[in-house]
Design an enzyme around this catalytic site. Sequence first.
Site, short mmCIF file in Angstrom:
data_model
loop_
_atom_site.label_atom_id
_atom_site.label_comp_id
_atom_site.label_asym_id
_atom_site.label_seq_id
_atom_site.Cartn_x
_atom_site.Cartn_y
_atom_site.Cartn_z
N ARG A 13 0.68 -1.31 0.08
CA ARG A 13 0.07 0.05 -0.23
C ARG A 13 0.89 1.32 0.00
O ARG A 13 1.97 1.28 0.80
CB ARG A 13 -0.77 0.23 1.05
N HIS B 113 -0.49 0.97 -10.28
CA HIS B 113 -1.48 0.10 -9.27
C HIS B 113 -2.29 -1.10 -10.17
O HIS B 113 -3.58 -1.19 -9.94
CB HIS B 113 -2.46 0.98 -8.51
#
Length: 308
Positions: free
Chosen positions: A223, A271
């Site tokens: 993350r 991502h």
Amino acid sequence: MKIVYKSEVARGQQWAAWLAQHAPDIRFHLWPDTGDDEPVDFLVAWQPPENIAHHFPHLKALFSVGAGADQFDYAALPADLPVVRMIEPGLTQGMVEYITFAVLALHRGMPRYLHQQQQREWLAHACPLASTRRIGVMGLGELGQAALRQLRSLGFDCGGWSRTPHEIDGVACWHGQAQLAGFLARTDILVCLLPLTETTRGLLNSDLFSQLPAGAALVQAGRGPQLNHTDLLAALENGQLQAAILDVTDPEPLPATHPLWQHPGVWITPHIASQTQVESAASALLENIRRWQHGAPMHGVIERNRGY
């Protein structure tokens, strides 16, 4: 049985078509449509609407459309509402592919070769065998263990670290803060697949990088808020790290002027390491709903005190 889906519309339409074929007893609606006055049983979302208890007073569970569930504001959710993250084979396979690509790229020095190409340089560098390259994966859940199995099959010397103890065939495992230094000291390529919690926020920093062997490399697919960008740049400049492949940043995307965009030792992907696949994700959702109907525990229920 009624489900409301609040996320990407095109994907939701695909889920609706799949469920209509395989589970005609389930009514599936795309937010803001919630159907008739019958209560909504399950919400599938990346971000639920504000005041979720008002919109869905009879909700049985909140399902995340992705592998993580740290995007939810748990203070705004009913304390007794089960929150379930996505566990499905397509998502796992995608992450295995990305981690394998990234580790192989760093092992073979591909960021350096790409930079040389851009400079029109023809220069070969020695590369050790995979068996002498020590890979360390932080996060030994479903994704971490699957990635380690693939890396082991390629001959890499594999280790893993997590908050709690694990035993994985052919993988040396460390756990807890007390064993983190030992894990880092033997890791040439560090792979982060940790969930975002208060203890992992900012974990990838100068202190951690200094405990890796000089010239190590980083794959960040956990993350964004786990990585200190300033510390990463400093480690790259002083040679403590030679390269990094980042699939997550904070913010996303980085500002156009951020130096990581142009750094010769850094690759950034938007991502995309792993994405839920329509059929396998809808199938996983349906399996969990059937388990709930039969009183069996659902797969992927978040333990709120742990954050994953």
